[in-house]
Design a protein around this motif. Structure first.
Motif, mmCIF file in Angstrom:
data_model
loop_
_atom_site.group_PDB
_atom_site.id
_atom_site.type_symbol
_atom_site.label_atom_id
_atom_site.label_comp_id
_atom_site.label_asym_id
_atom_site.label_seq_id
_atom_site.Cartn_x
_atom_site.Cartn_y
_atom_site.Cartn_z
ATOM 1 N N GLY A 95 0.643 -1.040 0.046
ATOM 2 C CA GLY A 95 0.019 0.055 -0.008
ATOM 3 C C GLY A 95 0.954 1.241 0.009
ATOM 4 O O GLY A 95 0.436 2.216 -0.488
ATOM 5 N N PRO A 106 2.173 -2.691 -11.377
ATOM 6 C CA PRO A 106 1.175 -2.555 -12.586
ATOM 7 C C PRO A 106 -0.112 -2.067 -12.425
ATOM 8 O O PRO A 106 -0.639 -1.618 -13.435
ATOM 9 N N TRP A 107 -0.678 -2.024 -11.278
ATOM 10 C CA TRP A 107 -2.058 -1.723 -10.928
ATOM 11 C C TRP A 107 -2.225 -0.167 -10.845
ATOM 12 O O TRP A 107 -3.186 0.216 -11.103
ATOM 13 N N PHE A 156 -4.064 1.595 -13.700
ATOM 14 C CA PHE A 156 -5.591 1.709 -13.846
ATOM 15 C C PHE A 156 -5.885 2.649 -12.674
ATOM 16 O O PHE A 156 -7.111 2.822 -12.588
ATOM 17 N N ALA A 157 -5.156 3.045 -11.832
ATOM 18 C CA ALA A 157 -5.476 3.819 -10.695
ATOM 19 C C ALA A 157 -6.286 5.102 -11.238
ATOM 20 O O ALA A 157 -5.830 5.740 -12.332
ATOM 21 N N PRO A 158 -7.255 5.856 -10.526
ATOM 22 C CA PRO A 158 -7.672 7.159 -10.820
ATOM 23 C C PRO A 158 -6.564 8.016 -11.156
ATOM 24 O O PRO A 158 -5.751 8.179 -10.404
ATOM 25 N N PRO A 189 -6.034 -2.313 -3.810
ATOM 26 C CA PRO A 189 -5.866 -1.966 -5.450
ATOM 27 C C PRO A 189 -4.621 -2.666 -5.871
ATOM 28 O O PRO A 189 -4.614 -2.663 -7.224
ATOM 29 N N TRP A 190 -3.643 -3.201 -5.167
ATOM 30 C CA TRP A 190 -2.374 -3.794 -5.596
ATOM 31 C C TRP A 190 -2.586 -5.232 -5.873
ATOM 32 O O TRP A 190 -1.755 -5.955 -6.635
ATOM 33 N N TYR A 250 -7.602 -5.729 -12.127
ATOM 34 C CA TYR A 250 -7.532 -4.900 -10.861
ATOM 35 C C TYR A 250 -8.598 -4.235 -10.344
ATOM 36 O O TYR A 250 -9.464 -3.796 -11.335
ATOM 37 N N ASP A 256 -9.510 -1.401 -9.674
ATOM 38 C CA ASP A 256 -9.622 0.088 -10.353
ATOM 39 C C ASP A 256 -10.094 -0.032 -11.799
ATOM 40 O O ASP A 256 -10.623 1.109 -12.195
#
Lengths: 337, 292
Positions: free
Chosen positions: A252, A327-328, A331-333, B100-101, B142, B144
């Motif tokens: 996180g 990698p996430w 796609f994060a905001p 989220p990860w 994911y 998101d």
């Protein structure tokens, strides 16, 4: 022989129809494309592929190359061309300014009188670029950076996680951090020379100091900015304290940790070059300062450009590792996609 | 009641809250959030807790989940006092709480990983649950990349993965739009009937509480007390069309009356005295003299 030819046609058409063939497909087809294989076995081989051994390595790249080429073509978009063009304009403008300034020996408050021309610097590069002295200086600087940076990371990240998580650890460490933090790494040079037994250790220490505080503070910030509901969710799912650290708090905080690493790397270079200029033997900073002492003006600029490229490469590597590990974030905001 | 006791012997998942009180702060700043609340959820029962905002219903859920310790009274699950969070109580939060990860499947696997289950078993369970939530095709996405309704569905199956005895839900559909909410409510009743576990559901939406529950507790404004306990005699399985029946409408009216009193009580005393008609006329300052 005829069957082999047919197998070949099939293979080619497969490659054309599917720009990204499955690896299994390449395995199946590989004996058919290999002229040295026996013709009789060839026709049957693609069908009875289940018991097939690993393919000859020299055949698969034929397919992969097509794939790579197609991928490359697909990546050339108008967007990317514009970006690349603007990058050329940006760097070109810098060189043009430098070129015109030195060509006409411009003097309007800033003086280009002694500044070497781009060509002189290029000549310098071709003369010393492959010389042992120049490369050794680079290697030594890189070694110092890596040592200082990795020690800073190895201490800064775990300590930052602990300070961020536990109030008592925070109470214990933060007063001393707050006092030491405003002291710039360069101000540590005299103290560092006194503290450490040799020159090398003291320069690594200064590099470490430069990288340490950005890494530590960003890690702490990463833990604090972690959404509390994620920690509660993990606890209800049965996470132990150690698991919470490893599986929730660390991943996180990772985006902030990487911000800290990137900033830390930048400050590490600043500190390293300053330390090398003041107390150094060897290193790119020393190379640059020595050039000034020896009135070797083109070498000064070469040293500067070298530092620029090394810094760019280091932050580029950190960015690359960051996007591989996270990698996430794509796609994060507010992310890339 | 006799039937319920008989069930409790065979089936787990009995939540029992007795004489619960929660105060925050001390001395002058003391706030009584929850006052002398007793409630229970029988094994396999769906119970809603409804009340005006700030009435302490989320605090109550936090106690049952094990995040907050009560000032007085106790909360028990199957006779054991609740002291800390644990995987015997699945919790679904109002905010999206997926990691989220982690990919969708890894999120569902999380509780099983914490329990030390091996990868292949985790994988099988997670995929079965995702199939139930009709999200198997998104297992490698994911969080998101998903819509709010999808995230909450995954939140629910993630909480169910460790086979908890109870499911605690804190306004799980509060952030969703009306259409998605209705669909989610139907999905939830389906999942609940398949798993046959106890659910304690927090909401401020009257129709939602009636549609989902066997029983509804209505709470008062702060300090939160239980004002009424209402049984919902509507047959199962519940269908979206049922919201138009007279029985449903009557329950809505009954609950609306109860909630309205409390919502008014939760507001400023002046509004409470005059009712909402007085709002806006005399509440603000009359002149500069009132301000300084």
């Amino acid at each position: 022989m005829g069957s082999m030819a047919r197998a070949k046609v099939v293979a080619l058409s497969m490659v054309d129809k599917h720009p990204e063939p499955q690896p299994l497909l390449a395995v199946k087809l590989s004996p058919a494309e290999n002229p040295t294989a026996e013709a009789g076995a060839d026709a049957a081989a693609p069908i009875n592929s289940s018991a097939l051994p690993a393919p000859e390595p020299e055949v698969v790249p034929t397919v992969s190359l097509t794939k790579v080429f197609r991928n490359l073509l697909a990546q050339i978009t108008r967007e990317r061309i514009t970006t690349a063009a603007l990058a050329c304009v940006s760097i070109g403008a810098l060189f043009l300014f430098w070129y015109i300034g030195t060509k006409y020996r411009v003097e309007f408050y800033i003086r280009f009188k002694n500044v070497p021309t781009p060509y002189e610097v290029f000549q310098q590069l071709t003369q010393v670029g492959l010389s042992n002295k120049y490369l050794v200086n680079i290697a030594i600087s890189v070694r110092r950076i890596l040592l200082g940076f990795f020690i800073a990371m190895a201490i800064g990240v775990p300590l930052g996680l602990a300070i961020g998580k536990y109030q008592r650890v925070r109470d214990l460490f933060m007063p001393v951090v707050e006092i030491l933090r405003p002291i710039p790494a360069i101000a540590w040079v005299p103290m560092s020379i006194m503290l450490w037994p040799n020159n090398e250790a003291s320069i690594v220490f200064i590099t470490f100091i430069g990288a340490f505080f950005p890494i530590l503070l960003n890690t702490i910030h990463g833990v604090h900015s972690l959404d509390g509901v994620l920690i509660r969710a993990a606890k209800c799912l049965g996470a132990s304290e150690f698991r919470l650290f490893l599986n929730v708090i660390l991943p996180g905080s990772l985006p902030h940790i990487f911000t800290g690493l990137a900033v830390g790397m930048g400050v590490a270079w600043v500190s390293l070059i300053a330390a090398e200029m003041i107390s150094g033997q060897f290193g790119v900073g020393y190379f640059t300062w020595e050039a000034y002492s020896l009135v070797d003006y083109p070498a000064i600029v070469l040293g500067m450009i070298t530092i620029g490229f090394l810094g760019l490469a280091c932050s580029g590597i950190i960015r690359m590792v960051g996007s591989l590990l996270m990698p996430w974030l794509a796609f994060a905001p507010g992310g890339k996609r | 009641m006799i039937m319920a006791t008989a069930m409790a012997e065979t089936q787990k998942g009995l939540i029992d809250v007795r004489d619960m009180g929660v105060t925050f702060g001390a001395n002058d700043n003391k706030i009584i959030a929850v006052d002398n609340v007793s409630l229970n959820v029988q094994p396999g029962e769906f119970v809603s807790l409804i009340g005006p905002s700030g009435c302490g219903k989320s605090t109550l859920l936090s106690i049952v989940a094990g995040f907050v310790k009560p000032t007085s009274g106790d909360a028990k699950l199957d006779g054991n006092a609740i002291t800390k969070p644990g995987s015997d109580r699945g919790v679904v939060f109002q905010q999206y709480s997926l990691f989220p990860w982690l990919s969708v499947r890894k999120n569902v696997e999380f509780g099983l990983k914490m329990a030390g289950l091996e990868q292949s078993k985790r994988n099988t369970t997670a995929r079965a649950l995702l199939d139930l939530a009709e999200l198997l095709s998104f297992e490698n996405h994911y969080p998101d990349q998903l819509s709010g309704g999808m995230k909450q569905r995954i939140g629910i199956v993630r909480a169910l993965a460790t086979s908890p005895q109870v499911l605690l839900m804190d306004e799980p559909f509060g952030a969703l739009d009306t259409q998605t909410r209705v669909v989610m409510q139907e999905i939830l009743t389906n999942i609940w009937q398949q798993f046959k576990i106890s659910v304690l559901f927090i909401t401020h939406d009257i129709e939602e509480s009636i549609f989902l529950s066997d029983r509804i507790y209505v709470m008062t404004a702060r300090p939160g007390r239980i004002k009424a306990e209402i049984k919902v005699p509507l047959p199962r399985p519940r269908r979206a069309e049922m919201t138009d029946t007279p029985e449903f409408m009557n329950l809505v009216q009954e609950l609306k009356g109860l909630i309205r009193e409390e919502s008014l009580a939760a507001m400023a005393p002046e509004i409470k005295d005059r009712g909402l008609s007085g709002f806006g006329m005399k509440v603000g300052p009359k002149g500069v003299g009132d301000i300084f």
